[in-house]
Every structure is written in structure tokens, then in C-alpha cells.
Enzyme design. Structure first.
Site, PDB file in Angstrom:
ATOM      1  N   GLU A  21       1.308  -8.837  11.556  1.00 21.26           N
ATOM      2  CA  GLU A  21       1.762  -9.007  10.219  1.00 21.26           C
ATOM      3  C   GLU A  21       2.948  -9.029   9.418  1.00 21.26           C
ATOM      4  O   GLU A  21       2.829  -9.348   8.670  1.00 21.26           O
ATOM      5  CB  GLU A  21       0.635  -7.550  10.212  1.00 21.26           C
ATOM      6  CG  GLU A  21      -0.019  -7.179   8.911  1.00 21.26           C
ATOM      7  CD  GLU A  21      -0.764  -6.148   9.112  1.00 21.26           C
ATOM      8  OE1 GLU A  21      -0.881  -5.235   9.872  1.00 21.26           O
ATOM      9  OE2 GLU A  21      -1.203  -5.499   7.827  1.00 21.26           O
ATOM     10  N   ASP A  49       0.730  -1.186   0.362  1.00 23.38           N
ATOM     11  CA  ASP A  49      -0.327   0.307   0.312  1.00 23.38           C
ATOM     12  C   ASP A  49       0.519   0.919   0.274  1.00 23.38           C
ATOM     13  O   ASP A  49       0.539   2.258  -0.873  1.00 23.38           O
ATOM     14  CB  ASP A  49      -0.898   0.093   1.547  1.00 23.38           C
ATOM     15  CG  ASP A  49      -1.632  -1.168   1.039  1.00 23.38           C
ATOM     16  OD1 ASP A  49      -1.627  -2.069   0.590  1.00 23.38           O
ATOM     17  OD2 ASP A  49      -2.378  -1.424   2.485  1.00 23.38           O
TER      18      ASP A  49
HETATM   19  C1  GLC Z   1      -3.028  -4.348   3.986  1.00 20.95           C
HETATM   20  C2  GLC Z   1      -1.450  -5.027   3.069  1.00 20.95           C
HETATM   21  C3  GLC Z   1      -2.115  -6.149   2.252  1.00 20.95           C
HETATM   22  C4  GLC Z   1      -2.720  -6.816   2.941  1.00 20.95           C
HETATM   23  C5  GLC Z   1      -4.465  -6.208   3.562  1.00 20.95           C
HETATM   24  C6  GLC Z   1      -4.398  -7.554   4.454  1.00 20.95           C
HETATM   25  O1  GLC Z   1      -4.286  -3.386   3.043  1.00 20.95           O
HETATM   26  O2  GLC Z   1      -0.433  -3.464   2.383  1.00 20.95           O
HETATM   27  O3  GLC Z   1      -1.323  -6.224   0.987  1.00 20.95           O
HETATM   28  O4  GLC Z   1      -3.215  -7.720   2.027  1.00 20.95           O
HETATM   29  O5  GLC Z   1      -3.660  -5.291   4.216  1.00 20.95           O
HETATM   30  O6  GLC Z   1      -3.361  -8.406   4.820  1.00 20.95           O
END
Ligand code: GLC
Length: 432
Positions: free
Chosen positions: A405, A175
Site C-alpha cells: 500500500e 487521511d
Molecule cells: C485509505 C487511504 C485512501 C484510500 C483508501 C483505500 O483510506 O488513505 O487514500 O483511498 O485507504 O485504499
């Protein structure tokens, strides 16, 4: 880079972690699909689900295939598999289905995410303990997968340049990568006010800035105003990127799709067409290689400029298999030097870059599913030692911090959401 003395044998600590990883997926299961983590991400995400299926495969093959079936149940008629499927309402996440405004039987966003699902499906087919069942499931899903790949090639590269275009940093899955900074500057900010929910779950120092969110939301509005019309968006979108990460993941997944088409005896003119489009990509990829830096970069399509910031996405070129022999040698050298630049690896932005921030999301932290892909690419290119170092560091991180994460490359601390599905899944698939 750490010196791990954790051997591959199954220690009680490993068994314990494995049990915890299973429990993480079971707790994040919302009845056939897995949320990345409760609260912060309460829906089904495209590439999270695919990676998570690799974890389910380790202890419940039926459930692993169900994850993919539910993911494909949200496929749009044009073949697109959305980045988020909003199966159930939740007010812990923003922006939800109303903001996206896509009117589909299963509410969803209107963009996709890195298409790793084809590669996951091939692994599931190969590793199945119940090959008959796996074959049956893969056969049912295969045409949907082909539709998805055709959507990438036809809707996101209508001029057949070989390099698909992405329209949103959220589509890249990375992102707030610094690779998108300049291109985002050309995107206006939304003028309406909104309340973010992510910073209620996670320290804002570990999340994107408001200035980025304002532009992310502008693009969401833009897609809605253009009625999700592929042609109009391609012609007018103020953000268009040849993302080396997506291009690499798509290329690898297409290769895996073709292998599956043989395994399942499902070759036809559509799979032949995908093979042709892959050749075009192979020809075009040199446009993303920077001879000066010996590195693959993304390219801002609107300015035709390479984005000269070293992010881990460039190393996925090894995973894709489209690097030449000399490029491979350079990329391995770069990887070794990258590994030495922080205590733990591999930082998502090179630690020597001025935009490196070790705890802010995609601007520095380590993501284990990316480590897995990079290590696989290195290993397949003949660089076992470099791949092993990445794997050792990844193991060390889950041992130290658990299934976070993402992780701080300087301290090894877990960041972002806790009890994260794809981290637990990669641990089971690759580390334990
Ligand atoms: C965030 C991350 C993305 C992922 C999502 C859910 O937006 O950047 O890559 O898929 O979270 O984990």
C-alpha cells in the site's frame, strides 16, 4: 534517492513483476470492480478505482471501462461520486454503511475523494488499442463526469472563491496527513464507543491514532445529522479545508475533461461553465502560495490560516499546471532537496519536519500513485531529471518490496496492506 541501474528494457524480472501485477488486479476483482486489497479495504474506493483502471487498461480494456462504469453507478443525484461504494456486505471494515447512514440505492459514504477519474478517462481514451470501443464508453460516461465536476464547483465552492472546500480528512484521500492536525483539534470526539477493524489487519504503528478516529467519526455523524444537506454542512461544518491536493487534482481533471469534450465533440454550456470556474481557480491559487517558504499549502477555511507543513500534496500544483514559472523553479529545487532527504522518495511529509513519521500512513510513507502524479507534473514543467529520480525510486521499491500500500522512505520496506491494487496498477502503467 537511490541510484537505480534498472534500464527501461524488459528484463525477466520486469516481466515477472508485470505478471504479478496483473494477478494482483485479477485477485482483487470482485466482479467488475476492484477492491484496494482484501480484508483491510473490502469495497470500491473512488480514487483507487480510477487509478486501478489504468492498470486494467494494460491487459483488459473492457474491464478497465467497467471499473469506471461501476464507480459512476453509485453517483448521487446531485452529481457526487462517493468515496466508498459498499456493493456487498463485509464485516472486516469499520465504519460501514450503517454508521454513514446514507440511504441510496447503492450504499455509500456521504463524502467524495480526489477526483482523478477525469484524468484517468482521458488517458484511457488516448491509449486505447480499440479506439472505437473507448470512444463509445467515454461518450456514455462523459455527462456523468461533467455532473461530478459541477458538483465540486457548485456544492463545494458555492461562493465561487475558486478554491473548493473539503469536509473530512478521508475526503482528501490522505487521511492522517499532518496538514489536518490543527484543524482536527476543533472537531469534537465521538462519545460512543466503537471497535476499529483496520488495526486487526495492519500494525497499529502504521495506522492513524484513536484521537484522529474519534474526530473522523464525529464528522461522519455530523453529516448524517445534517441530512447530507450541502448548504447546511457548508454553513456549519466544524472542519473545512482548502486542500491543495484535491484542488490540484480537480484542476488537472477539469483540464482533461475539456480536452475530452473536444475529442468527443461534446462541448456545451456546461463545459464552458467548467472552463470559467477553472479561470477563477487559476486567479485564486496564489492565496495558497507561501512566499516565505516558496511552497503551496492547504488552508484551514475556518481560521483562514495556511497550514505550513510540507506534504507531498503541495507538489501536485505542478501536476495541476497552475504554478507560475518562478514557482515551478522553486518547486523543482524543493523536490530535489526532498529527494535527497531520505533513502527512497518521495516521502509524503518532508523528512525534516518534526511531524515526519516514516511508517505511519500519510505522515511520511511513499505512495506510488502520488509519485506518478508528481513526476508527471515535474516532467511537464521541464524537470525530466527530477521526474526520472522519482520514477527510479518507485521502480526500486516494487522490486524490493512488491505491491504494498505504501513504503517506508528510510528502509524501502512495504507497509500497510499487501497486494494493493493501485500500486500494481501504477507499476503496470508507469514503471514496467
Ligand atoms: C485509505 C487511504 C485512501 C484510500 C483508501 C483505500 O483510506 O488513505 O487514500 O483511498 O485507504 O485504499
Amino acid at each position: 534517492m537511490t541510484n537505480s541501474n534498472w534500464t527501461a528494457s524488459t528484463s525477466p524480472q520486469q516481466q515477472n513483476l508485470r505478471a504479478l501485477a496483473e494477478k494482483t488486479l485479477i485477485n482483487n476483482d470482485l466482479g467488475g470492480y476492484t477492491v484496494p486489497t482484501h480484508g483491510l479495504y473490502p469495497f470500491q474506493w473512488n480514487w483507487d478505482s480510477a487509478i486501478t483502471a489504468l492498470g486494467w487498461m494494460q491487459f483488459d480494456e473492457q474491464r478497465a471501462w467497467q471499473e469506471l462504469e461501476i464507480l459512476f453507478s453509485g453517483q448521487w443525484p446531485d452529481g457526487m461520486v462517493p468515496h466508498i461504494l459498499f456493493h456487498k456486505d463485509s464485516d472486516s471494515y469499520f465504519p460501514g454503511p450503517v454508521v454513514w447512514g446514507a440511504d441510496k440505492p447503492i450504499k455509500s459514504t456521504s463524502i467524495s475523494q480526489p477526483p482523478v477519474v477525469g484524468s484517468v478517462m482521458k488517458i484511457m481514451l488516448e491509449q486505447a488499442k480499440d479506439p472505437h470501443f473507448a470512444r463509445e464508453k467515454a461518450t456514455t460516461l462523459f455527462n456523468k463526469l461533467v455532473d461530478y465536476h459541477l458538483w465540486w464547483y457548485q456544492q463545494r465552492d458555492p461562493e465561487e472563491t475558486g478554491l473548493v472546500v473539503t469536509y473530512h480528512p478521508w475526503e482528501s484521500g490522505m487521511d492522517n496527513s499532518p496538514a489536518w492536525d490543527d484543524a482536527l483539534q476543533a472537531v469534537p470526539c465521538v462519545t460512543w464507543s466503537y471497535e476499529r477493524r483496520d488495526t486487526k489487519h495492519v500494525d497499529s504503528a502504521q495506522r492513524p491514532h484513536k484521537s484522529e478516529y474519534d474526530r473522523f467519526l464525529y464528522l461522519v455523524d455530523f453529516f448524517k445529522q445534517h441530512q447530507f444537506d450541502s448548504k447546511r454542512i457548508f454553513a456549519q461544518c466544524p472542519y473545512k479545508m482548502n486542500d491543495i491536493g484535491i484542488i490540484a487534482i480537480l484542476h488537472r481533471a477539469s483540464k482533461d475533461l475539456l480536452i475530452m469534450s473536444e475529442m468527443l465533440q461534446m462541448q456545451d454550456e456546461r463545459t464552458e461553465y467548467i472552463a470559467k470556474r477553472m479561470e477563477v481557480t487559476q486567479q485564486a491559487i496564489s492565496a495558497l502560495w507561501c512566499e516565505k517558504d516558496h511552497y503551496f499549502y492547504s488552508r484551514n477555511v475556518l481560521t483562514n490560516q495556511l497550514v505550513a507543513v510540507k506534504t507531498s500534496a503541495g507538489l501536485l500544483s505542478l501536476y495541476a499546471g497552475f504554478a507560475s514559472a518562478t514557482q515551478k523553479t522553486s518547486l523543482n529545487k524543493t523536490s530535489i532537496e526532498w529527494l535527497q532527504a531520505s533513502q527512497f522518495s518521495l516521502a509524503s511529509t518532508h523528512p525534516s519536519a518534526s511531524c515526519y513519521e516514516p511508517q505511519r500512513y500519510w505522515r511520511g510513507p511513499i505512495w506510488l500513485h502520488i509519485n506518478w502524479m508528481i513526476a508527471l507534473g515535474l516532467e511537464e514543467s521541464g524537470y525530466q531529471d527530477t521526474a526520472k529520480s522519482i520514477q527510479n525510486d518507485s521502480r526500486e521499491l516494487i522490486k524490493l518490496a512488491g505491491f504494498y500500500e505504501y513504503f517506508n522512505p528510510e528502509t524501502g520496506a512495504g507497509c500497510g496492506g499487501k497486494d494493493f491494487s493501485w500500486t500494481a496498477a501504477i507499476a503496470m502503467h508507469w514503471l514496467l
